[in-house]
Motif scaffolding. Structure first.
Motif, PDB file in Angstrom:
ATOM      1  N   ILE A 141      48.257  74.127  58.834  1.00  0.00           N
ATOM      2  CA  ILE A 141      49.584  75.013  57.325  1.00  0.00           C
ATOM      3  C   ILE A 141      49.741  73.831  56.354  1.00  0.00           C
ATOM      4  CG2 ILE A 141      51.661  73.975  58.868  1.00  0.00           C
ATOM      5  CD1 ILE A 141      52.950  76.495  58.309  1.00  0.00           C
ATOM      6  N   VAL A 142      49.468  72.763  56.296  1.00  0.00           N
ATOM      7  CA  VAL A 142      49.672  72.561  55.632  1.00  0.00           C
ATOM      8  C   VAL A 142      48.476  71.969  54.531  1.00  0.00           C
ATOM      9  CG1 VAL A 142      49.390  69.613  54.438  1.00  0.00           C
ATOM     10  CG2 VAL A 142      49.794  69.960  56.213  1.00  0.00           C
ATOM     11  N   LEU A 173      55.609  71.039  58.616  1.00  0.00           N
ATOM     12  CA  LEU A 173      55.064  71.288  57.098  1.00  0.00           C
ATOM     13  C   LEU A 173      55.993  70.470  56.131  1.00  0.00           C
ATOM     14  CD1 LEU A 173      53.378  72.395  54.802  1.00  0.00           C
ATOM     15  CD2 LEU A 173      54.541  74.341  54.963  1.00  0.00           C
ATOM     16  N   CYS A 174      57.290  70.129  56.485  1.00  0.00           N
ATOM     17  CA  CYS A 174      58.114  69.970  55.458  1.00  0.00           C
ATOM     18  C   CYS A 174      58.342  68.336  56.180  1.00  0.00           C
ATOM     19  CB  CYS A 174      59.262  70.216  56.055  1.00  0.00           C
ATOM     20  SG  CYS A 174      59.703  72.472  55.071  1.00  0.00           S
ATOM     21  N   GLY A 175      58.037  68.253  56.885  1.00  0.00           N
ATOM     22  CA  GLY A 175      57.594  66.837  56.953  1.00  0.00           C
ATOM     23  C   GLY A 175      56.512  65.674  55.923  1.00  0.00           C
ATOM     24  N   GLU A 176      55.549  66.517  56.321  1.00  0.00           N
ATOM     25  CA  GLU A 176      54.121  66.133  55.849  1.00  0.00           C
ATOM     26  C   GLU A 176      54.165  66.480  53.873  1.00  0.00           C
ATOM     27  OE1 GLU A 176      50.436  64.396  56.271  1.00  0.00           O
ATOM     28  OE2 GLU A 176      52.345  64.636  57.740  1.00  0.00           O
ATOM     29  N   LEU A 177      54.916  67.605  53.811  1.00  0.00           N
ATOM     30  CA  LEU A 177      55.294  67.222  52.291  1.00  0.00           C
ATOM     31  C   LEU A 177      56.262  66.269  52.092  1.00  0.00           C
ATOM     32  CD1 LEU A 177      55.859  71.107  51.521  1.00  0.00           C
ATOM     33  CD2 LEU A 177      53.607  69.861  51.768  1.00  0.00           C
ATOM     34  N   ARG A 178      57.261  65.766  52.236  1.00  0.00           N
ATOM     35  CA  ARG A 178      57.546  64.537  51.913  1.00  0.00           C
ATOM     36  C   ARG A 178      56.877  63.535  52.198  1.00  0.00           C
ATOM     37  NH1 ARG A 178      61.303  63.541  56.201  1.00  0.00           N
ATOM     38  NH2 ARG A 178      63.005  64.909  55.814  1.00  0.00           N
ATOM     39  N   ARG A 179      56.044  63.302  53.058  1.00  0.00           N
ATOM     40  CA  ARG A 179      55.395  62.005  53.189  1.00  0.00           C
ATOM     41  C   ARG A 179      54.650  61.989  52.306  1.00  0.00           C
ATOM     42  NH1 ARG A 179      56.204  63.002  58.708  1.00  0.00           N
ATOM     43  NH2 ARG A 179      55.050  64.224  59.084  1.00  0.00           N
ATOM     44  N   THR A 229      48.585  65.933  73.177  1.00  0.00           N
ATOM     45  CA  THR A 229      47.946  65.564  72.811  1.00  0.00           C
ATOM     46  C   THR A 229      49.062  64.769  71.643  1.00  0.00           C
ATOM     47  OG1 THR A 229      46.568  66.943  70.982  1.00  0.00           O
ATOM     48  CG2 THR A 229      44.767  65.445  72.887  1.00  0.00           C
ATOM     49  N   GLY A 230      50.205  65.607  71.853  1.00  0.00           N
ATOM     50  CA  GLY A 230      51.017  65.003  71.165  1.00  0.00           C
ATOM     51  C   GLY A 230      51.756  63.703  71.815  1.00  0.00           C
ATOM     52  N   SER A 231      52.752  63.439  71.159  1.00  0.00           N
ATOM     53  CA  SER A 231      54.130  61.928  71.525  1.00  0.00           C
ATOM     54  C   SER A 231      54.860  62.483  70.816  1.00  0.00           C
ATOM     55  CB  SER A 231      53.695  60.906  71.207  1.00  0.00           C
ATOM     56  OG  SER A 231      53.610  60.386  70.226  1.00  0.00           O
ATOM     57  N   ALA A 232      56.030  62.469  71.652  1.00  0.00           N
ATOM     58  CA  ALA A 232      57.393  62.163  71.352  1.00  0.00           C
ATOM     59  C   ALA A 232      57.898  61.409  69.889  1.00  0.00           C
ATOM     60  CB  ALA A 232      58.913  61.856  72.368  1.00  0.00           C
ATOM     61  N   ASN A 233      57.099  60.320  69.978  1.00  0.00           N
ATOM     62  CA  ASN A 233      57.387  59.467  68.262  1.00  0.00           C
ATOM     63  C   ASN A 233      56.777  60.115  67.579  1.00  0.00           C
ATOM     64  OD1 ASN A 233      55.129  58.427  69.373  1.00  0.00           O
ATOM     65  ND2 ASN A 233      56.324  56.973  69.226  1.00  0.00           N
ATOM     66  N   ASP A 234      56.883  60.768  67.160  1.00  0.00           N
ATOM     67  CA  ASP A 234      55.233  61.691  66.283  1.00  0.00           C
ATOM     68  C   ASP A 234      55.881  62.766  65.995  1.00  0.00           C
ATOM     69  OD1 ASP A 234      53.462  63.030  64.585  1.00  0.00           O
ATOM     70  OD2 ASP A 234      51.816  62.563  65.997  1.00  0.00           O
ATOM     71  N   PRO A 235      56.820  62.685  64.051  1.00  0.00           N
ATOM     72  CA  PRO A 235      57.334  63.619  63.790  1.00  0.00           C
ATOM     73  C   PRO A 235      56.992  65.063  63.627  1.00  0.00           C
ATOM     74  CG  PRO A 235      56.608  62.004  62.320  1.00  0.00           C
ATOM     75  CD  PRO A 235      56.444  61.653  63.689  1.00  0.00           C
ATOM     76  N   ARG A 236      55.285  64.828  63.869  1.00  0.00           N
ATOM     77  CA  ARG A 236      54.755  66.559  64.358  1.00  0.00           C
ATOM     78  C   ARG A 236      54.658  66.927  64.960  1.00  0.00           C
ATOM     79  NH1 ARG A 236      49.162  64.050  62.051  1.00  0.00           N
ATOM     80  NH2 ARG A 236      49.178  62.630  64.436  1.00  0.00           N
ATOM     81  N   PHE A 237      55.071  66.472  66.471  1.00  0.00           N
ATOM     82  CA  PHE A 237      55.265  66.974  67.559  1.00  0.00           C
ATOM     83  C   PHE A 237      56.087  66.993  67.587  1.00  0.00           C
ATOM     84  CE2 PHE A 237      56.528  66.022  72.203  1.00  0.00           C
ATOM     85  CZ  PHE A 237      55.134  66.664  72.765  1.00  0.00           C
ATOM     86  N   VAL A 239      59.749  67.488  66.589  1.00  0.00           N
ATOM     87  CA  VAL A 239      60.295  67.664  64.091  1.00  0.00           C
ATOM     88  C   VAL A 239      61.617  67.956  64.153  1.00  0.00           C
ATOM     89  CG1 VAL A 239      58.337  69.303  64.257  1.00  0.00           C
ATOM     90  CG2 VAL A 239      60.652  70.322  64.843  1.00  0.00           C
ATOM     91  N   ALA A 240      62.531  67.424  65.508  1.00  0.00           N
ATOM     92  CA  ALA A 240      63.615  66.647  65.218  1.00  0.00           C
ATOM     93  C   ALA A 240      63.964  66.078  64.080  1.00  0.00           C
ATOM     94  CB  ALA A 240      64.171  66.813  66.254  1.00  0.00           C
ATOM     95  N   LEU A 241      62.853  65.300  64.096  1.00  0.00           N
ATOM     96  CA  LEU A 241      63.095  63.587  63.420  1.00  0.00           C
ATOM     97  C   LEU A 241      62.477  63.962  61.719  1.00  0.00           C
ATOM     98  CD1 LEU A 241      60.378  61.732  65.637  1.00  0.00           C
ATOM     99  CD2 LEU A 241      62.986  61.442  65.701  1.00  0.00           C
ATOM    100  N   GLU A 242      62.232  65.212  61.577  1.00  0.00           N
ATOM    101  CA  GLU A 242      61.721  65.788  59.650  1.00  0.00           C
ATOM    102  C   GLU A 242      63.219  65.731  59.897  1.00  0.00           C
ATOM    103  OE1 GLU A 242      59.172  64.295  59.198  1.00  0.00           O
ATOM    104  OE2 GLU A 242      57.556  65.182  59.896  1.00  0.00           O
ATOM    105  N   ALA A 243      64.013  65.842  60.031  1.00  0.00           N
ATOM    106  CA  ALA A 243      65.541  65.855  59.366  1.00  0.00           C
ATOM    107  C   ALA A 243      65.197  65.106  58.340  1.00  0.00           C
ATOM    108  CB  ALA A 243      66.544  66.365  60.274  1.00  0.00           C
TER     109      ALA A 243
END
Length: 323
Positions: A141-142, A173-179, A229-237, A239-243
């Motif tokens: 998507i990115v 996607l939006c979190g990645e755009l921020r980064r 293969t994702g983890s809870a501290n990865d914002p791509r996984f 995504v509440a962390l992307e707020a």
């Protein structure tokens, strides 16, 4: 932007009540025992595709895209001919647990949605499990968003939307755009989005929704094929962390009778706490991604809300252009 009540004061329609009863007695009971194996998912995916072809999905106008970019391949389809630079665009990602469905399965819905909001739609064909592992779909998507920008589409002319896993992708996607330091799209439309990919939030919400379609165990068995293969501290996984206040205005629509309402409520809460704009609508008596279900009148009414929301986004963008 208009703000509506989190839980709408609406009595479920008779068709939606009948549908819920039928699903509870059939589909939900099947998900209690289905294994969610890789072989089963491949068979289900093939059956869905055949069913969509038989229903006439391929007769709907669409233009397939298979193109290479500096970041990798972009796969998907325009609904109708390809958009030209300067046109308003909808970037859509389908749902179904990162395992089944496709742009073909969602073609009729996305066509209707795009026509309602006056946009040309690009429907993303992203990589899924069990063949591909996280973060393959996120990367796709990115690439698609950056490709749209390279085609001459302005960020403020793009609305990003998705259902279920596609909503999860939209937020990642939006979190990645921020980064990356890339401008965000004009807005987000999320139908029953997955937010907490561990499925703990949905499982907790199941106890109050008693979802008529599925059970948390089956959903976990299916979605693990891509997200294991994702983890809870990865914002791509998670995504509440992307707020954040820099995310685009979001409209989140969920059913009160689905376990994914917990994820919708979670994102609305953390986004508002972060100072961002999120309009949450939880529709009484409705199931997962109910706006796709033309058999219930609430589907049309919910899409009316999307039309209103996007029109407000466009009015803001137009005012900026004039200024």
């Amino acid at each position: 932007m208009t703000v509506t009540a989190d839980v709408l004061d609406r009595v479920p329609s008779a068709p939606s009540v009948r549908l819920n009863r039928a699903l509870r007695a059939t589909v939900k009971q099947a998900t209690r025992v289905l294994p969610g194996s890789a072989v089963g998912l491949r068979l289900a995916r093939a059956a869905i595709e055949v069913g969509c072809i038989a229903a006439g999905a391929d007769r709907l106008p669409h233009t397939r895209v298979r193109t290479a970019t500096d970041r990798g391949a972009v796969h998907g389809e325009w609904l109708g001919p390809a958009a030209t630079p300067g046109e308003l665009v909808l970037l859509y990602s389908h749902g179904s647990a990162y395992a089944v469905c496709s742009p073909r399965s969602h073609r009729a819905f996305v066509t209707d949605l795009a026509e309602r909001i006056g946009r040309r739609a690009f429907s993303l064909d992203y990589r899924m499990g069990p063949e591909h592992q996280f973060p393959a779909a996120h990367d796709d998507i990115v690439r698609a968003y950056l490709w749209l920008l390279a085609q001459g589409h302005r960020p403020e002319d793009i609305v990003v939307a998705g259902d279920s896993a596609g909503g999860h992708l939209s937020l990642s996607l939006c979190g990645e755009l921020r980064r990356l330091g890339v401008p965000m799209p004009a807005g987000l439309v999320l139908f029953s989005p997955l937010v907490d990919a561990s499925f703990d939030t949905a499982a907790a919400a199941y106890r109050r929704s008693n979802d008529p379609v599925t059970v948390p165990g089956f959903a976990r068995r299916v979605i693990r094929h891509h997200l294991s293969t994702g983890s809870a501290n990865d914002p791509r996984f998670n995504v509440a962390l992307e707020a954040g206040p820099d995310l685009p205005p979001a409209l989140v629509i969920a059913g009160a009778s689905e376990m994914m309402r917990g994820d919708a409520e979670l994102f609305a809460r953390v986004q508002r706490e972060a100072g961002g704009h999120c309009e949450l609508q939880v529709w009484p008596g409705q199931i997962h991604v109910f706006p796709m279900l033309g058999v219930v009148p609430e589907a049309r009414l919910a899409l009316d809300e999307v039309t209103r929301f996007v029109a407000e986004l466009d009015a803001v963008a137009h005012a900026s252009d004039v200024g």
